[in-house]
Design an enzyme around this catalytic site. Structure first.
Site, PDB file in Angstrom:
ATOM      1  CB  SER A 272      62.609 -45.620  58.781  1.00 17.38           C
ATOM      2  OG  SER A 272      61.615 -45.452  57.874  1.00 17.38           O
ATOM      3  CB  ALA A 340      57.424 -45.497  61.646  1.00 22.04           C
ATOM      4  CG  ASP A 347      42.442 -47.514  72.041  1.00 28.42           C
ATOM      5  OD1 ASP A 347      42.962 -48.291  71.016  1.00 28.42           O
ATOM      6  OD2 ASP A 347      42.433 -47.638  72.912  1.00 28.42           O
ATOM      7  CG  ASN A 512      60.087 -49.095  60.435  1.00 33.88           C
ATOM      8  OD1 ASN A 512      60.125 -49.490  59.755  1.00 33.88           O
ATOM      9  ND2 ASN A 512      59.382 -48.388  61.328  1.00 33.88           N
ATOM     10  CG  ASP A 523      44.454 -51.039  65.496  1.00 33.53           C
ATOM     11  OD1 ASP A 523      44.561 -51.133  64.541  1.00 33.53           O
ATOM     12  OD2 ASP A 523      44.292 -50.117  66.930  1.00 33.53           O
TER      13      ASP A 523
END
Length: 823
Positions: A272, A340, A347, A512, A523
């Site tokens: 977005s 977002a 994790d 974003n 990650d």
């Protein structure tokens, strides 16, 4: 656990209502009159709900939503609770299992039980309104039953508050804040090390999946917010350097991973954007907001428009999957939007199982039992399927390898705060100034970029989410040992999150990209914030003019929708690599066509071909460049994850968004060499000069395009890729009949829907939106479609927009219908 409480039945206003009330005493009538809901629909079918209490307000929301989107929402409910196979059969069983593995039912129930009566009323009212409409549908199925239910062979089911929660949880919390590829990253690292050896494999991995690119553009300028400095002031660990990462990688095992189940090469294409200007840059306004949430194009639309008026609310706008929050909209004082966040809030912990009892795992020197319960999945025409759910101290167990005695659990910083986030988000829509808004925004535990504007011209950005304070030796890209030695130290306080009020530059722009200087990337192997970023397109458009009017801001959508976002970064290399070649040389000719091209992939003459050969040459060359750079260094199954340059593809499910893919970023950094913001310790060009590899990829391109399109380069015109508004939601679950796909002529790199909020000089707030295909997805049993089924389709294609009305006076001036409900 499914709540079974039924709520009152809706009764239409008019003679029937008066008759029903005629036998009541005056006091009873007065009491009854207090508990009514009005639904006024404007000329585009948007419902405006008026009520005196929260239950009634959301009762009206749910009732109107049922009228417009009953089948879509029934399938959303089943999608995000893992109950699709119950009505569509065992081909959806794996989907249901995967969804159930994402949530811990007892936790959600506990959070609901702990809510205040006032907050519960929102969820209960929403469900009750849906149920009231469903009762009417079942009473008049020949008239009101959506055709999709008839064709798929089942009926709508009663709703509960937990259904509302799970839709929000699945479509907002999991979708935007539960992304991680740590297990897949470990598999890729081990494959690279098996191919190249430990050191070279690690070098390649660091360049493929980097957590920090010092040249990545940020939403907040570096002198206004530096993540490292902020966290150091809180006595937290600074971001580890690449030299110290993977200290624990050698001790990790790898559970059995099927590489065919890894994320597709087009992952994270749909994201977005946001453009805001404040007093410094707004013309004929105090501030202007343009939001372009990029979801999958679906029919009905992914978002639902509504106005909520009363019980402390006076808001208008729309929300994904008809969430209880108006995510994109305004009240009479402020406006807001969202994109977002992609903060790393999750994790994966590798748990060592007890060989004698796999329901126990090692933690702090001893084996401890997992929490467990059993989920039962109903399957149409077959026996129910049981699914064992397990949870460690870190979180839900997502994957188990019994042969290796390991399990992977997922620790989420937002775990247990999902509903607090929801009601904080709802609270932001009731705020009247920045202080009130930011206080509610700080309750957000999930990773969302939040934006603000107000009547006075203030603009703000807040990167929400609970950011973990990790062990200094943790490699955030890989699973972490779960024995206790690598546990989080806690989470950073909300006021440490990247944020800015009235930035010096006078505007906020985001596609974003990274929130702030030194903020770590997620990650995921498929997404790192890098120097090559499409946000440069929007930033350049905003800075072209000293001031921008509301029309200028809306036109930024058109100007950015067809831009080839890769061209800016690679055109100079094509030009340099072909410099000095004779004019008749085919490589020189191809490069010249790209150089002359305006970088717009558009079909202005509507001949179903993109207007310039530069478009196809750039796409084909970049594809070949990625292949020549990475294919020989990556195991073939992993090269598949990096080979796509991310252009619109007619075969892809969603084609709206042309993003700069991870493989493209890796190649760009390789071209930058020593100037890259990611250390280039491995030579992907295998000793060749970068310009030579660029030419070789261009040679491949010329050969391929001559074979496909003939020798005349001016005829190298790619067929246009249309937008398909799919009959399935973004999880691939039917939400309409297959023949309900609708189309726009050409893919556009813009929001799936767009919002414009103008804070005028006179103090008025004026809102606009376009939410194609239309407000309603209702198809009658005889196949007749609601008048607002696709009435915004042409508006979307032509970059048009419609007003959103806030005041009752405005709504009544643009009134299509009025309905009164009693509850």
């Amino acid at each position: 656990m499914r709540l079974k409480k039924k709520w009152g039945k809706a009764v239409l206003a008019g003679t029937a209502l008066l008759t029903a009330l005629s036998g009541l005493s005056l006091s009873a009538f007065a009491e009854g009159a207090k508990r009514h809901v009005e639904i006024l629909r404007d000329t585009y079918g948007v419902p405006h709900v008026y009520a005196n209490d929260r239950f009634g307000l959301y009762y009206g929301y749910g009732f109107a939503l049922g009228q417009d989107r009953l089948f879509e929402m029934e399938m959303a409910k089943r999608t995000f609770s893992g109950r699709v196979s119950e009505v569509l059969g065992d081909s959806f069983l794996e989907h249901d299992k995967a969804v159930r593995a994402t949530y811990w039912e007892p936790s959600l129930q506990k959070q609901y039980d702990a809510l205040s009566k006032e907050d519960k009323a929102i969820l209960d009212g929403y469900a009750a309104g849906m149920n009231a409409w469903i009762e009417k549908v079942k009473a008049q199925p020949n008239k009101l039953m959506p055709k999709q239910f008839i064709d798929f062979g089942f009926e709508p089911e009663e709703w509960t508050a937990m259904d509302v929660i799970k839709i929000y949880y699945g479509s907002m919390v999991v979708q935007f804040s539960d992304r991680t590829t740590e297990i897949e990253n470990l598999a890729m690292l081990q494959a690279l090390q098996a191919k190249h050896g430990k050191d070279k494999g690690m070098q390649i991995f660091n360049q493929l999946n980097f957590i920090h690119d010092s040249k990545a553009p940020t939403v907040i300028s570096g002198d206004e917010f530096d993540w490292n400095k902020k966290t150091e002031s809180l006595k937290a660990a600074a971001l580890p350097s690449l030299d110290t990462l993977s200290a624990t990688a050698a001790s990790l095992q790898q559970a059995s991973v099927n590489t065919n189940e890894l994320l597709p090469t087009t992952a994270f294409r749909s994201m977005s954007n946001m453009m805001i200007v404040g007093k410094k840059k707004a013309e004929n306004a105090n501030a202007i907001i343009v939001n372009g949430p990029q979801f999958v194009h679906t029919n009905p639309s992914y978002v639902y428009s509504v106005g909520l008026h009363g019980a402390g609310f006076n808001v208008v706008g729309n929300a994904p999957m008809a969430a209880p929050i108006i995510l994109f909209g305004h009240n009479d004082k402020i406006g807001w939007g969202a994109t977002a966040g992609f903060g790393d809030t999750v994790d994966t912990f590798e748990e060592k199982l007890n060989p004698a009892n796999p329901t126990q795992y090692e933690y702090n020197g001893k084996y401890v039992p997992m929490e467990t319960y059993t989920e039962t999945i109903a399957v149409k025409g077959k026996e129910p399927v049981s699914m064992e759910m397990s949870r460690t101290v870190h979180g839900i167990v997502m994957q188990t390898d019994k042969e290796k005695n390991i399990a992977y659990s997922r620790k989420r910083s937002w775990d247990g705060y999902e509903l607090d986030s929801l009601f904080g988000w709802i609270g932001t829509t009731q705020a009247s100034n920045y202080d009130e808004w930011s206080k509610q925004a700080e309750r957000m535990a999930i990773s969302i970029s939040m934006y603000y504007g107000d009547k006075e011209g203030n603009i703000a950005y807040y990167f929400a989410g609970k950011q973990p304070q990790r062990n200094e030796q943790q490699d955030v890209r890989l699973p972490t040992p779960g024995t206790g030695s690598m546990d989080w130290k806690g989470v950073y306080p909300a006021n440490a999150n990247p944020q800015v009020l009235n930035p010096k530059q006078g505007y906020i722009v985001n596609w974003n990209n990274s929130p702030a200087k030194n903020y770590p990337s997620p990650d995921m192997y498929s997404f790192s914030w890098g120097a090559a970023d499409r946000v440069h397109v929007l930033d350049s458009l905003i800075t072209e003019k000293q001031k921008l009017s509301p029309d200028d801001m809306w036109d930024l959508i058109r100007k950015s929708s067809y831009v080839d976002v890769n061209a800016k970064f690679f055109l100079p290399y094509l030009k340099e690599a072909t410099k000095g070649l004779p004019g008749h040389d085919e490589l020189a000719k191809a490069a010249k066509l790209v150089e002359k091209w305006n970088t717009q992939s558009n079909d202005a003459n509507k001949d179903n071909k993109y207007d310039s050969p530069g478009s196809l040459i750039m796409e084909t060359w970049l594809t070949n460049m990625i292949t020549r750079t990475l294919a020989d260094d990556l195991p073939s199954e992993y090269f598949e994850l990096f080979k796509s340059p991310g252009y619109p593809n007619a075969k892809a499910y969603s084609v709206n968004s042309t993003n700069i893919q991870q493989g493209t970023k890796v190649v760009y950094n390789a071209l930058l060499g020593e100037k890259a913001g990611v250390p280039q310790t491995y030579d992907f060009f295998n000793g060749k000069a970068a310009s030579q590899v660029v030419r070789e990829a261009l040679e491949d391109t010329v050969k391929q395009l001559k074979e496909a399109y003939g020798p005349d380069m001016n005829q190298w015109l790619k067929p246009v890729v249309p937008i398909t508004f799919q009959d399935k939601n973004y999880k691939g679950i039917p939400q309409a009949n297959p023949d309900e796909k609708v189309y726009n002529h050409q893919a556009m790199n813009r929001g799936t829907e767009n919002n414009l909020i103008v804070f005028t000089k006179t103090g008025e707030i004026i809102g606009y939106e376009v939410t194609a295909p239309g407000q309603s997805g209702f198809v009658a049993p005889d196949g007749t479609k609601n008048k607002h089924y696709d009435d915004q389709l042409g508006m979307y294609e032509d970059f048009g927009k419609k007003r959103t009305w806030l005041t009752r006076e405005e709504v009544e001036k643009h009134l299509e219908s009025k309905e009164v409900l009693q509850y």
